[in-house]
Design a protein around this motif. Structure first.
Motif, PDB file in Angstrom:
ATOM      1  N   THR A 122       1.329  -1.171   0.197  1.00  0.00           N
ATOM      2  CA  THR A 122      -0.373   0.022  -0.035  1.00  0.00           C
ATOM      3  C   THR A 122       1.041   0.914  -0.495  1.00  0.00           C
ATOM      4  N   LEU A 123       2.289   1.324   0.774  1.00  0.00           N
ATOM      5  CA  LEU A 123       3.175   2.599   0.828  1.00  0.00           C
ATOM      6  C   LEU A 123       4.330   2.132   0.501  1.00  0.00           C
ATOM      7  N   THR A 124       4.682   3.293   0.269  1.00  0.00           N
ATOM      8  CA  THR A 124       6.165   3.466  -0.364  1.00  0.00           C
ATOM      9  C   THR A 124       7.003   4.001   0.441  1.00  0.00           C
ATOM     10  N   PRO A 125       7.994   3.372   1.089  1.00  0.00           N
ATOM     11  CA  PRO A 125       8.614   3.841   2.072  1.00  0.00           C
ATOM     12  C   PRO A 125       9.462   4.685   1.945  1.00  0.00           C
ATOM     13  N   PRO A 126      10.753   6.087   2.434  1.00  0.00           N
ATOM     14  CA  PRO A 126      11.092   6.705   2.128  1.00  0.00           C
ATOM     15  C   PRO A 126      12.553   6.401   2.355  1.00  0.00           C
ATOM     16  N   ALA A 127      13.422   6.962   1.477  1.00  0.00           N
ATOM     17  CA  ALA A 127      14.684   6.047   1.625  1.00  0.00           C
ATOM     18  C   ALA A 127      15.403   6.155   2.942  1.00  0.00           C
ATOM     19  N   ALA A 128      16.198   5.203   3.545  1.00  0.00           N
ATOM     20  CA  ALA A 128      16.152   4.730   5.144  1.00  0.00           C
ATOM     21  C   ALA A 128      17.466   3.563   4.756  1.00  0.00           C
ATOM     22  N   ASP A 129      18.458   4.031   6.421  1.00  0.00           N
ATOM     23  CA  ASP A 129      18.917   2.735   6.805  1.00  0.00           C
ATOM     24  C   ASP A 129      18.229   1.438   7.534  1.00  0.00           C
ATOM     25  N   ALA A 130      17.734   2.361   8.399  1.00  0.00           N
ATOM     26  CA  ALA A 130      16.704   1.193   9.024  1.00  0.00           C
ATOM     27  C   ALA A 130      15.496   1.456   9.300  1.00  0.00           C
ATOM     28  N   LEU A 131      14.911   0.015   9.472  1.00  0.00           N
ATOM     29  CA  LEU A 131      13.243   0.860  10.989  1.00  0.00           C
ATOM     30  C   LEU A 131      13.202   0.608  11.939  1.00  0.00           C
ATOM     31  N   ILE A 132      12.834   1.269  12.640  1.00  0.00           N
ATOM     32  CA  ILE A 132      12.705   0.921  14.201  1.00  0.00           C
ATOM     33  C   ILE A 132      11.421   0.932  14.668  1.00  0.00           C
ATOM     34  N   PRO A 133      11.355   0.082  15.831  1.00  0.00           N
ATOM     35  CA  PRO A 133       9.498   0.313  15.989  1.00  0.00           C
ATOM     36  C   PRO A 133       9.489   1.141  17.020  1.00  0.00           C
ATOM     37  N   VAL A 134       8.849   1.060  16.963  1.00  0.00           N
ATOM     38  CA  VAL A 134       8.113   2.482  18.380  1.00  0.00           C
ATOM     39  C   VAL A 134       8.335   1.414  19.713  1.00  0.00           C
TER      40      VAL A 134
ATOM     41  N   LEU B  13       5.715  -5.180  28.198  1.00  0.00           N
ATOM     42  CA  LEU B  13       6.638  -6.496  27.401  1.00  0.00           C
ATOM     43  C   LEU B  13       6.400  -7.415  27.596  1.00  0.00           C
ATOM     44  N   ASN B  14       6.854  -7.353  29.377  1.00  0.00           N
ATOM     45  CA  ASN B  14       6.892  -8.715  29.899  1.00  0.00           C
ATOM     46  C   ASN B  14       5.224  -8.901  29.759  1.00  0.00           C
ATOM     47  N   GLU B  15       3.961  -8.451  30.066  1.00  0.00           N
ATOM     48  CA  GLU B  15       2.911  -8.695  30.426  1.00  0.00           C
ATOM     49  C   GLU B  15       1.839  -9.245  29.192  1.00  0.00           C
ATOM     50  N   ARG B  16       2.496  -8.696  27.765  1.00  0.00           N
ATOM     51  CA  ARG B  16       1.794  -8.579  26.307  1.00  0.00           C
ATOM     52  C   ARG B  16       2.441  -9.897  26.000  1.00  0.00           C
ATOM     53  N   GLY B  17       4.012 -10.610  25.852  1.00  0.00           N
ATOM     54  CA  GLY B  17       4.997 -11.592  25.578  1.00  0.00           C
ATOM     55  C   GLY B  17       4.847 -10.803  24.256  1.00  0.00           C
ATOM     56  N   PHE B  18       4.782  -9.776  24.017  1.00  0.00           N
ATOM     57  CA  PHE B  18       6.011  -9.243  21.984  1.00  0.00           C
ATOM     58  C   PHE B  18       5.896  -8.007  21.471  1.00  0.00           C
ATOM     59  N   ASN B  19       6.170  -7.327  21.401  1.00  0.00           N
ATOM     60  CA  ASN B  19       5.808  -5.960  20.894  1.00  0.00           C
ATOM     61  C   ASN B  19       5.621  -5.700  19.692  1.00  0.00           C
ATOM     62  N   GLN B  20       4.357  -6.081  19.296  1.00  0.00           N
ATOM     63  CA  GLN B  20       3.402  -5.470  18.318  1.00  0.00           C
ATOM     64  C   GLN B  20       4.027  -4.798  17.512  1.00  0.00           C
ATOM     65  N   ALA B  21       4.930  -3.925  16.963  1.00  0.00           N
ATOM     66  CA  ALA B  21       5.158  -2.644  16.239  1.00  0.00           C
ATOM     67  C   ALA B  21       6.768  -3.325  16.131  1.00  0.00           C
ATOM     68  N   GLU B  22       7.210  -4.272  16.957  1.00  0.00           N
ATOM     69  CA  GLU B  22       8.470  -4.913  16.227  1.00  0.00           C
ATOM     70  C   GLU B  22       8.208  -6.230  15.534  1.00  0.00           C
ATOM     71  N   GLU B  23       7.265  -6.513  15.835  1.00  0.00           N
ATOM     72  CA  GLU B  23       6.263  -7.510  14.443  1.00  0.00           C
ATOM     73  C   GLU B  23       6.141  -6.681  13.463  1.00  0.00           C
ATOM     74  N   LEU B  24       5.829  -6.166  13.257  1.00  0.00           N
ATOM     75  CA  LEU B  24       5.586  -5.319  11.958  1.00  0.00           C
ATOM     76  C   LEU B  24       6.967  -4.812  11.388  1.00  0.00           C
ATOM     77  N   ALA B  25       7.526  -4.462  12.787  1.00  0.00           N
ATOM     78  CA  ALA B  25       8.936  -4.055  11.488  1.00  0.00           C
ATOM     79  C   ALA B  25      10.022  -5.362  11.237  1.00  0.00           C
ATOM     80  N   ASN B  26       9.872  -6.080  11.610  1.00  0.00           N
ATOM     81  CA  ASN B  26       9.951  -7.384  11.107  1.00  0.00           C
ATOM     82  C   ASN B  26      10.095  -7.880  10.197  1.00  0.00           C
ATOM     83  N   SER B  27       8.576  -7.497   9.411  1.00  0.00           N
ATOM     84  CA  SER B  27       7.861  -8.057   8.533  1.00  0.00           C
ATOM     85  C   SER B  27       8.506  -7.130   7.154  1.00  0.00           C
ATOM     86  N   LEU B  28       8.207  -5.967   7.485  1.00  0.00           N
ATOM     87  CA  LEU B  28       8.204  -5.115   7.092  1.00  0.00           C
ATOM     88  C   LEU B  28       9.318  -5.081   6.255  1.00  0.00           C
ATOM     89  N   GLY B  29      10.537  -4.788   6.875  1.00  0.00           N
ATOM     90  CA  GLY B  29      11.887  -4.756   6.879  1.00  0.00           C
ATOM     91  C   GLY B  29      11.954  -6.305   5.735  1.00  0.00           C
TER      92      GLY B  29
END
Length: 232
Positions: free
Chosen positions: A90-102, A109-125
């Protein structure tokens, strides 16, 4: 051996607990093609302070909300890959050296067990061919839930909550990744921390945002009216 066992486990899990679409409950997928097609593109939003640009994939209405809640609150981590793949087309990312999840606070993190932004960043990368930097940016203060706070309160709540702890400086050109953006206060606070640590420019990409009444709503209505005319 571990990878083989993991594949067997995933196969058995899918056999006994088949996927259902988070929106319509159709069996066989976490997000069916019909429901994916109903995700409405978010038009534009004002760029928060310290960011060069921000892109939002979809309006945070019922289809997007159910899909994101499936990832965020029901623990279906594979939904992160499904949503990331849809967003990458859907989107075209700007030129970048890295993705960083919030980042999440360690307690959250301990309560949820994972960071949803990190899951997204890993797949988008993987989709975009951009490396992911999952370590360095940290949330040192638990800012709690901001849903009921106004713009000014949100900004004050996240001010100084994020820091860069290396190693070394952050990448020069960064894209922050988050699931849902409201005012952009959290993204702005993250960008401030990255810039203070040596980043040169910070962009942001998020899955969804609630539609703000006004000109954006008019833009969305025009967008879908034009699309309906083309399809007719």
């Amino acid at each position: 051996m571990k990878q083989w066992l993991k594949q067997i486990y995933q196969h058995l899990f899918a056999l006994f607990f088949p996927d259902h679409c988070a929106v319509c409950r159709q069996r066989g997928t976490l997000l069916c093609g019909n429901c994916r097609a109903t995700l409405q593109a978010y038009p534009t939003m004002a760029v928060p302070t310290d960011l060069v640009s921000i892109q939002v994939g979809w309006i945070y209405d019922e289809p997007a909300r159910r899909a994101i809640h499936c990832l965020k609150y029901r623990g279906r981590r594979r939904m992160g890959g499904v949503l990331a793949e849809a967003l990458a087309t859907t989107l075209t990312p700007p030129a970048a050296d890295a993705l960083i999840p919030v980042p999440l606070h360690p307690d959250r993190l301990n309560e949820r067990g994972f960071n949803q932004a990190e899951e997204l960043a890993n797949s988008l990368g993987l989709c975009w061919g951009i490396r992911v930097c999952n370590r360095g940016l940290e949330r040192e203060r638990d800012t709690g839930h901001q849903a009921r706070l106004n713009r000014e309160a949100r900004q004050g709540n996240v001010a100084g909550a994020f820091f860069w702890h290396g190693p070394g400086r952050p990448p020069a050109r960064v894209i922050l990744i988050d699931d849902v953006v409201t005012t952009g206060a959290t993204l702005s606070a993250c960008a401030e921390a990255l810039l203070a640590a040596g980043a040169k420019e910070v962009h942001a990409i998020a899955l969804a945002r609630s539609l703000v009444r006004g000109s954006s709503g008019s833009a969305v209505r025009r967008h879908f009216a034009q699309r309906r005319r083309r399809q007719a």
